[in-house]
Enzyme design. Structure first.
Site, short mmCIF file in Angstrom:
data_model
loop_
_atom_site.label_atom_id
_atom_site.label_comp_id
_atom_site.label_asym_id
_atom_site.label_seq_id
_atom_site.Cartn_x
_atom_site.Cartn_y
_atom_site.Cartn_z
N HIS A 61 -7.56 10.38 2.18
CA HIS A 61 -7.32 9.75 0.87
C HIS A 61 -6.75 10.74 -0.14
O HIS A 61 -5.86 10.38 -0.92
CB HIS A 61 -8.61 9.09 0.37
CG HIS A 61 -9.00 7.91 1.19
ND1 HIS A 61 -10.22 7.77 1.81
CD2 HIS A 61 -8.28 6.80 1.52
CE1 HIS A 61 -10.24 6.62 2.47
NE2 HIS A 61 -9.09 6.03 2.32
N ASP A 85 -10.74 -0.54 2.16
CA ASP A 85 -12.02 0.18 2.00
C ASP A 85 -12.19 0.74 0.59
O ASP A 85 -13.31 1.07 0.18
CB ASP A 85 -12.14 1.30 3.04
CG ASP A 85 -10.94 2.22 3.03
OD1 ASP A 85 -10.81 3.01 2.09
OD2 ASP A 85 -10.10 2.14 3.95
N GLU A 104 -3.86 -6.32 -0.45
CA GLU A 104 -4.64 -6.24 0.79
C GLU A 104 -4.64 -7.63 1.42
O GLU A 104 -4.91 -8.62 0.74
CB GLU A 104 -6.06 -5.75 0.45
CG GLU A 104 -7.12 -5.96 1.51
CD GLU A 104 -6.85 -5.26 2.84
OE1 GLU A 104 -6.69 -4.04 2.88
OE2 GLU A 104 -6.82 -5.99 3.87
N ASP A 136 -0.23 -10.70 2.24
CA ASP A 136 0.42 -9.84 3.22
C ASP A 136 1.38 -8.92 2.46
O ASP A 136 2.20 -9.41 1.67
CB ASP A 136 1.19 -10.73 4.21
CG ASP A 136 1.84 -9.94 5.33
OD1 ASP A 136 2.12 -8.74 5.13
OD2 ASP A 136 2.06 -10.52 6.39
N GLY A 137 1.28 -7.62 2.69
CA GLY A 137 2.14 -6.65 1.99
C GLY A 137 3.61 -6.96 2.17
O GLY A 137 4.42 -6.75 1.26
N ASP A 154 -1.24 2.22 2.84
CA ASP A 154 -2.51 2.64 3.46
C ASP A 154 -2.88 1.58 4.49
O ASP A 154 -3.78 0.76 4.29
CB ASP A 154 -3.59 2.74 2.36
CG ASP A 154 -4.93 3.21 2.91
OD1 ASP A 154 -4.99 3.61 4.08
OD2 ASP A 154 -5.90 3.17 2.15
#
Ligand code: SAM
Length: 283
Positions: A61, A85, A104, A136-137, A154
């Site tokens: 990260h 997360d 996300e 959805d990205g 990520d």
């Protein structure tokens, strides 16, 4: 005694003892597990693959957030794709950014991580600077009208819902969401184990950015040595910011880090020869 056996590779696998199981279920998109391991703390897996552990998440990260943000130096708007997360959001929000949009695909990952992996987000999902989008990205970057100074992918590995985030169409669309002079970075797997991923990303990003490359860091639970992070920008200078400049930005930010520092930032762009050779075959 129960164990989790990772299913990422055919010929080799790593196994983790499950000292306490917190959560296991199929979400709408993937199979999610969160358990405790005596050495690694809490561990999250998706579709049989380790995503993050409390013990070593700081390497991943810090490097995927601070390298592009300190290279840019004045990012105000940041886009994170994936990162359910919350660890990436936590690190990005340590910078004086105005707004972070996080896209996300799986709300259940965020909800379960907030409950069973709370040290990762450390309250970041409650920050008023966050604009959280469940989508959805690929869809998001195809329709967004906003532009961002830094875009951080990520993602999971290119298996299941994450596969599309490694396509050339995705990089092309994401580029349209990048503000002039901005930088896009990606989670790019472990080249020793996943050489194709490095080569494919190089080939797929190159047509869309004036400057592309990789930097790397060793994340212990991503088995196989260095993890690679992809880099794409139209500003060639961002990959070569001088050490005193990075140091002054870092000092000003007063961040306490455990892996990142300006010298590591610069050194991370020096690739081992097996990666250099692998990339040379894609020219
Ligand atoms: N650090 C991790 C690693 O290197 O494997 C990745 C962590 S994060 C848990 C990955 C996130 O990407 C997951 O929460 C997953 O739901 C999300 N994701 C996968 N495909 C996506 C997509 N197409 N759009 C948005 N998010 C996606």
């Amino acid at each position: 005694m129960k164990h989790f056996r990772e299913t990422l590779y055919d010929a080799i696998c790593q196994e983790f003892r499950i000292d306490k199981l917190y959560y296991e279920n199929r979400t709408e998109h993937q199979h999610l597990m969160i358990f405790h391991n005596a050495r690694l703390g809490r561990v999250m897996t998706l579709d049989g693959v380790v995503q993050t552990t409390e013990a070593d998440e700081f390497v991943y990260h810090e490097m995927l957030a601070h390298v592009p943000l300190f290279a840019h130096g004045q990012a105000r708007h940041v886009l994170i794709i994936g990162g359910g997360d919350g660890g990436m959001l936590r690190e990005v929000l340590r910078h004086p950014v105005e707004q972070v949009t996080q896209v996300e695909i799986d709300r259940a990952v965020i909800d379960m991580a907030r409950e069973y992996l709370p040290n990762h987000s450390a309250g970041a999902f409650d920050d008023p600077r966050l604009n959280l989008v469940i989508d959805d990205g690929m869809n998001y970057v195809g329709t967004a009208s906003e532009q961002f100074d830094v875009i951080i992918i990520d993602s999971t590995d290119p298996i299941g819902p994450g596969e599309v985030l490694f396509s050339e169409a995705f990089y092309a669309r994401a580029k349209h969401c990048l503000a002039p002079g901005g930088v896009l970075v990606t989670q790019n797997g472990v080249p020793f184990m996943q050489p194709d991923e490095l080569q494919h990303t190089a080939q797929r990003m190159r047509p869309h950015f004036a400057d592309t490359g990789f930097f790397c860091a060793p994340v212990p639970t991503y088995y196989g040595g260095f993890m690679a992070f992809g880099w794409g920008s139209d500003n060639r200078e961002l990959r070569q910011v001088a050490l005193p400049v990075l140091q002054s930005r870092f000092d000003k930010a007063r961040l306490k880090t455990r892996y990142y520092n300006p010298a590591i930032h610069q050194a991370a762009f020096a690739l081992p020869q097996y990666m250099v050779d692998s990339l040379a075959t894609t020219d």
